[in-house]
Design a protein around this motif. Structure first.
Motif, short mmCIF file in Angstrom:
data_model
loop_
_atom_site.label_atom_id
_atom_site.label_comp_id
_atom_site.label_asym_id
_atom_site.label_seq_id
_atom_site.Cartn_x
_atom_site.Cartn_y
_atom_site.Cartn_z
N ALA A 1 0.93 -1.21 0.11
CA ALA A 1 0.11 -0.03 -0.07
C ALA A 1 0.93 1.13 0.02
N VAL A 2 0.42 2.26 -0.83
CA VAL A 2 1.23 3.42 -0.82
C VAL A 2 0.29 4.52 -0.67
N ARG A 3 0.54 5.62 0.10
CA ARG A 3 -0.39 6.74 0.36
C ARG A 3 0.29 7.90 -0.17
N GLY A 4 -0.53 8.88 -0.52
CA GLY A 4 0.10 10.31 -0.64
C GLY A 4 -0.84 11.30 -0.76
N THR A 5 -0.46 12.47 -0.42
CA THR A 5 -1.31 13.77 -0.70
C THR A 5 -0.84 14.80 -1.82
N PRO B 1 -4.67 -4.75 -8.44
CA PRO B 1 -4.57 -3.32 -7.83
C PRO B 1 -5.96 -2.77 -7.58
N HIS B 2 -6.17 -1.91 -6.45
CA HIS B 2 -7.12 -1.30 -5.93
C HIS B 2 -6.75 -0.16 -5.17
N GLY B 3 -7.94 0.84 -5.11
CA GLY B 3 -7.52 2.14 -4.23
C GLY B 3 -8.53 2.95 -4.17
N SER B 4 -8.25 4.05 -3.56
CA SER B 4 -9.00 5.14 -3.34
C SER B 4 -8.47 6.52 -3.59
N ALA B 5 -9.29 7.74 -3.77
CA ALA B 5 -8.81 9.01 -3.87
C ALA B 5 -9.79 9.73 -3.26
N ARG B 6 -9.69 11.02 -2.41
CA ARG B 6 -10.40 11.79 -2.05
C ARG B 6 -9.73 13.22 -2.31
N ALA C 1 -4.47 10.09 -1.72
CA ALA C 1 -4.72 8.79 -2.62
C ALA C 1 -3.97 7.54 -1.81
N GLU C 2 -4.70 6.32 -2.15
CA GLU C 2 -3.96 5.32 -1.64
C GLU C 2 -4.31 4.11 -2.68
N VAL C 3 -3.00 3.32 -2.91
CA VAL C 3 -3.19 2.50 -4.13
C VAL C 3 -2.70 1.09 -3.40
#
Length: 135
Positions: free
Chosen positions: A10-14, A84-89, A102-104
């Motif tokens: 999992a990788v997250r970033g803003t 692969p799956h994820g989300s973004a706000r 985002a998180e992927v």
């Protein structure tokens, strides 16, 4: 931040954008624009049932995409199986800009996944700027 487990990373970033949150969210959730901001070599097109057909690297998968316009949030996951799956706000930022959190998650090493997310954000910024400047 990255975490591993169950053979996924999992990788997250803003990431900041110089456009209002609604513009960024509109580009991010338009299935006809997805290929413009995905990594090079990955294409996407609308599929029946509100799904998105994604092709890249010899792979093909349909994705379920859940869009919450009230929260400016989108989540995607393979329609069948794993992958692969994820989300973004998208949220407001100072001076009329916005931020995408985002998180992927994918079965890739952390460095490669970070590079792909970075490439995606670079392409998304370009497409948002093209859309925003066009009026």
């Amino acid at each position: 931040m990255a975490t591993s487990g169950d053979e996924t990373t999992a990788v997250r970033g803003t990431f900041g954008f110089n456009a209002p949150a609604e513009v960024v969210f509109g580009v991010l959730t338009d299935p006809d624009r997805a290929t413009r901001w995905l990594p090079v070599g990955v294409t996407a097109e609308p599929a029946p049932g509100g799904r998105l057909l994604v092709r890249g690297g010899g792979h093909r998968a349909e994705y379920d995409v859940d869009i919450d316009p009230d929260r400016l949030e989108v989540r995607w996951r393979p329609a069948t199986g794993t992958g692969p799956h994820g989300s973004a706000r998208v949220g407001d930022a100072p001076a009329g800009g916005s931020e995408v959190s985002a998180e992927v998650r994918a079965p890739l090493d952390e460095d490669r996944l970070r590079r792909l997310l970075g490439e995606t954000v670079t392409h998304l910024r370009r497409d948002v700027e093209d859309n925003f400047n066009a009026g």
